[in-house]
Design an enzyme around this catalytic site. Structure first.
Site, PDB file in Angstrom:
ATOM      1  N   GLY A 246       0.755  -1.253   0.000  1.00  0.00           N
ATOM      2  CA  GLY A 246       0.000   0.000   0.000  1.00  0.00           C
ATOM      3  C   GLY A 246       0.781   1.296   0.000  1.00  0.00           C
ATOM      4  O   GLY A 246       0.180   2.370  -0.125  1.00  0.00           O
ATOM      5  N   GLU A 280       4.061  -6.633   1.620  1.00  0.00           N
ATOM      6  CA  GLU A 280       3.612  -6.982   0.266  1.00  0.00           C
ATOM      7  C   GLU A 280       3.561  -5.744  -0.630  1.00  0.00           C
ATOM      8  O   GLU A 280       2.508  -5.408  -1.170  1.00  0.00           O
ATOM      9  CB  GLU A 280       2.217  -7.622   0.341  1.00  0.00           C
ATOM     10  CG  GLU A 280       2.143  -8.831   1.254  1.00  0.00           C
ATOM     11  CD  GLU A 280       0.702  -9.288   1.532  1.00  0.00           C
ATOM     12  OE1 GLU A 280      -0.248  -8.548   1.232  1.00  0.00           O
ATOM     13  OE2 GLU A 280       0.552 -10.401   2.066  1.00  0.00           O
ATOM     14  N   GLY A 282       3.753  -3.489  -3.831  1.00  0.00           N
ATOM     15  CA  GLY A 282       3.716  -3.658  -5.279  1.00  0.00           C
ATOM     16  C   GLY A 282       4.084  -2.356  -5.964  1.00  0.00           C
ATOM     17  O   GLY A 282       5.153  -2.199  -6.534  1.00  0.00           O
ATOM     18  N   TYR A 323      -9.851   5.006 -12.527  1.00  0.00           N
ATOM     19  CA  TYR A 323      -9.760   5.717 -11.234  1.00  0.00           C
ATOM     20  C   TYR A 323      -9.554   7.213 -11.400  1.00  0.00           C
ATOM     21  O   TYR A 323      -9.263   7.902 -10.422  1.00  0.00           O
ATOM     22  CB  TYR A 323      -8.565   5.206 -10.403  1.00  0.00           C
ATOM     23  CG  TYR A 323      -8.345   3.722 -10.376  1.00  0.00           C
ATOM     24  CD1 TYR A 323      -9.236   2.871  -9.727  1.00  0.00           C
ATOM     25  CD2 TYR A 323      -7.214   3.165 -10.968  1.00  0.00           C
ATOM     26  CE1 TYR A 323      -9.003   1.506  -9.689  1.00  0.00           C
ATOM     27  CE2 TYR A 323      -6.978   1.797 -10.929  1.00  0.00           C
ATOM     28  CZ  TYR A 323      -7.883   0.974 -10.286  1.00  0.00           C
ATOM     29  OH  TYR A 323      -7.647  -0.372 -10.245  1.00  0.00           O
ATOM     30  N   CYS A 362     -12.762   3.075 -29.146  1.00  0.00           N
ATOM     31  CA  CYS A 362     -14.062   3.709 -29.340  1.00  0.00           C
ATOM     32  C   CYS A 362     -14.818   3.848 -28.026  1.00  0.00           C
ATOM     33  O   CYS A 362     -15.803   3.135 -27.793  1.00  0.00           O
ATOM     34  CB  CYS A 362     -14.868   2.903 -30.334  1.00  0.00           C
ATOM     35  SG  CYS A 362     -14.012   2.802 -31.893  1.00  0.00           S
TER      36      CYS A 362
HETATM   37  N1  LLP Z   1      -1.377  -6.983  -0.574  1.00  0.00           N
HETATM   38  C1  LLP Z   1      -2.700  -7.099  -0.799  1.00  0.00           C
HETATM   39  C2  LLP Z   1      -3.493  -8.009   0.022  1.00  0.00           C
HETATM   40  C3  LLP Z   1      -3.306  -6.320  -1.806  1.00  0.00           C
HETATM   41  O1  LLP Z   1      -4.622  -6.412  -2.018  1.00  0.00           O
HETATM   42  C4  LLP Z   1      -2.511  -5.431  -2.597  1.00  0.00           C
HETATM   43  C5  LLP Z   1      -3.100  -4.635  -3.672  1.00  0.00           C
HETATM   44  C6  LLP Z   1      -1.124  -5.368  -2.324  1.00  0.00           C
HETATM   45  C7  LLP Z   1      -0.607  -6.150  -1.302  1.00  0.00           C
HETATM   46  C8  LLP Z   1      -0.200  -4.468  -3.085  1.00  0.00           C
HETATM   47  O2  LLP Z   1      -0.558  -3.140  -2.883  1.00  0.00           O
HETATM   48  P1  LLP Z   1       0.414  -1.949  -3.356  1.00  0.00           P
HETATM   49  O3  LLP Z   1       1.667  -1.998  -2.511  1.00  0.00           O
HETATM   50  O4  LLP Z   1       0.702  -2.124  -4.780  1.00  0.00           O
HETATM   51  O5  LLP Z   1      -0.381  -0.726  -3.091  1.00  0.00           O
HETATM   52  N2  LLP Z   1      -5.225  -1.481  -9.606  1.00  0.00           N
HETATM   53  C9  LLP Z   1      -5.128  -0.475  -8.568  1.00  0.00           C
HETATM   54  C10 LLP Z   1      -4.458  -1.020  -7.337  1.00  0.00           C
HETATM   55  C11 LLP Z   1      -5.142  -2.242  -6.759  1.00  0.00           C
HETATM   56  C12 LLP Z   1      -4.438  -2.776  -5.541  1.00  0.00           C
HETATM   57  C13 LLP Z   1      -4.960  -4.123  -5.169  1.00  0.00           C
HETATM   58  N3  LLP Z   1      -4.315  -4.734  -4.037  1.00  0.00           N
HETATM   59  C14 LLP Z   1      -4.398   0.739  -9.135  1.00  0.00           C
HETATM   60  O6  LLP Z   1      -4.067   0.735 -10.323  1.00  0.00           O
HETATM   61  O7  LLP Z   1      -4.167   1.711  -8.425  1.00  0.00           O
END
Ligand code: LLP
Length: 435
Positions: A246, A280, A282, A323, A362
């Protein structure tokens, strides 16, 4: 010498030309075509290292969240530098293994694991399953017992904190579908003690994504410390504090707190539990490690509006449509007299006019940016859409039967194609004409 920008990445302008590390982006577009995702290895590894360092006190296992960018080339580089992984499907687990990732450093999350996926996780020997519901816990215990195994698990507790992020990516409030509220989790934990087939070795929380301030983490960790104490009283050998992902990144300017500040909000609580930290992340690893390069096709004006039509579309990068996300956009070769890049991509910039940057799909929702100050560009000019390394290619589709983009991984002056551009034949391969 590679300079670092506010986005902690290795995309920079030199003499008005955009470079990824030591490689000119225009040369990549010429060689591999557009639309093209370009990733910087130094940025991926720099971010991984920054996390490992900032949280060193709690012996962190950085489980890169594969959903953000699951290209095998990206996974391989992270695996080779000590990264673990967070997977949410059998498919992601398959990728991790194919890329040389260690199952023993992999956590298996997700609200809807099938029996087959649970089995695959057990056979691979994942570090632990993040359990999202009572029913899922029963399924894991049943599958593990049938296999004569004990599944290591962590309960996903929903701490009911507001992460103050976009409502589509907020997960830690009690009305969200993720995890279980604290009372329910504790009741379930009582039941786990008597269950064969599972051993609770961790506690998991993930409160949302693109979180730019540290307070929500402070609040969640305070609750986590208490929950862990209660779980241990029940006899569970909790060794892992999994704080989820997050951490937000800078899409516009300097809106997100640096990693070190997040660490200061989180480490003391985790230290108090004596647990090892699993995380975690990302977006914070991949987000600013990638750009989407596109080529201008046409410009047109309709009423007062100016449209820059280029060859990347919502099927390549859906975040703006889904978004209303903001991505910085700037020419790869900066015209004379313009900044490279501007300090503020939204403010009026001399020599620019507001343009809607749109693609060929489109749909009115097919845009990368609205009313964005940009110079007048000719057909063939290249554009870079920044901060596209996370939730870019992974969310791409073939809508309008558009082949998905190619992906290139840059390491210094070298570039490697890590996914070739799809062909029309690729797109129809799974379809059957005969009955
Ligand atoms: N752990 C869990 C349980 C999650 O649901 C997620 C993301 C992460 C880790 C990784 O989160 P991060 O560090 O990347 O924020 N498609 C959306 C983001 C969806 C995130 C879903 N879960 C966007 O483009 O902003």
């Amino acid at each position: 010498m590679i300079e670092q920008s506010r986005t902690m990445d290795h995309f920079h302008y030199r003499d008005g030309q955009l470079y990824c590390e030591e490689t000119p982006v225009a040369a990549l577009a010429g060689r591999f075509g557009t639309p093209l995702y370009v990733y910087s290895q130094a940025t991926l590894l720099g971010q991984l290292k920054a996390l490992q360092t900032a949280f060193a006190e709690v012996d962190p296992l950085v489980c890169y969240s594969v959903k953000a960018n699951s290209n095998l080339g990206v996974l391989k580089v992270l695996a080779a530098h000590g990264g673990g992984f967070d997977v949410v499907s059998g498919g992601e687990l398959f990728r991790v293994r194919r890329a040389g990732g260690e199952p023993g450093k992999t956590v298996f999350a997700g609200v809807g694991k099938t029996d087959e996926e649970i089995k695959a996780g057990l056979e691979a020997g994942v570090l632990m399953f993040n359990v999202e519901s009572e029913a899922e816990l029963d399924a894991i215990a049943r599958v593990a017992s049938a296999e004569g195994r004990v599944a290591p698990i962590a309960l996903r507790v929903n701490p009911d904190v507001d992460p103050k992020t976009h409502r589509y990516v907020s997960t830690g409030k009690k009305e969200s579908k993720f995890g279980m509220d604290i009372d329910r989790s504790l009741r379930l934990a009582e039941a786990v003690a008597a269950m064969p087939g599972v051993s609770m070795i961790g506690m998991h929380m993930h409160i949302g994504s693109q979180i730019t301030t540290t307070e929500p983490y402070g609040g969640a960790v305070a609750k986590g410390v208490e929950i862990i104490a209660q779980l241990r009283e029940m006899g569970h050998p909790i060794a892992w504090y999994n704080m989820g992902g997050g951490f937000g990144i800078n899409y516009r300017g300097r809106e997100a707190r640096p990693i070190e500040e997040f660490a200061r909000a989180i480490v003391p609580g985790v230290t108090a539990t004596g647990c090892r930290l699993a995380m975690e992340p990302g977006r914070v690893i991949a987000g600013n490690a990638g750009i989407l390069v596109s080529r201008v096709l046409y410009t047109k004006q309709s009423g007062e509006k100016r449209f820059l039509i280029q060859d990347a579309a919502m099927n390549d990068l859906i975040r703006p449509a889904l978004y209303e996300s903001f991505h910085r956009i700037w020419p790869v070769a900066v015209p004379e007299g313009l900044p490279a890049p501007p300090d503020d991509f939204e403010a009026a910039i001399a020599g620019t006019e507001p343009w809607d940057v749109v693609g060929p799909v489109c749909e009115s929702g097919d845009f990368l940016a609205k009313d964005r100050p940009l110079p007048r560009l000719d057909r063939g000019a290249l554009l870079a859409t920044f901060s596209a390394g996370a939730y870019g290619m992974v969310m791409a589709s073939n809508y309008n039967t558009r082949p998905r983009a190619a992906e290139v991984l840059v390491d210094g002056a070298e570039a490697r194609l890590v996914r070739r551009r799809e062909t029309y034949e690729d797109l129809i391969q799974q379809e059957c004409l005969e009955a």
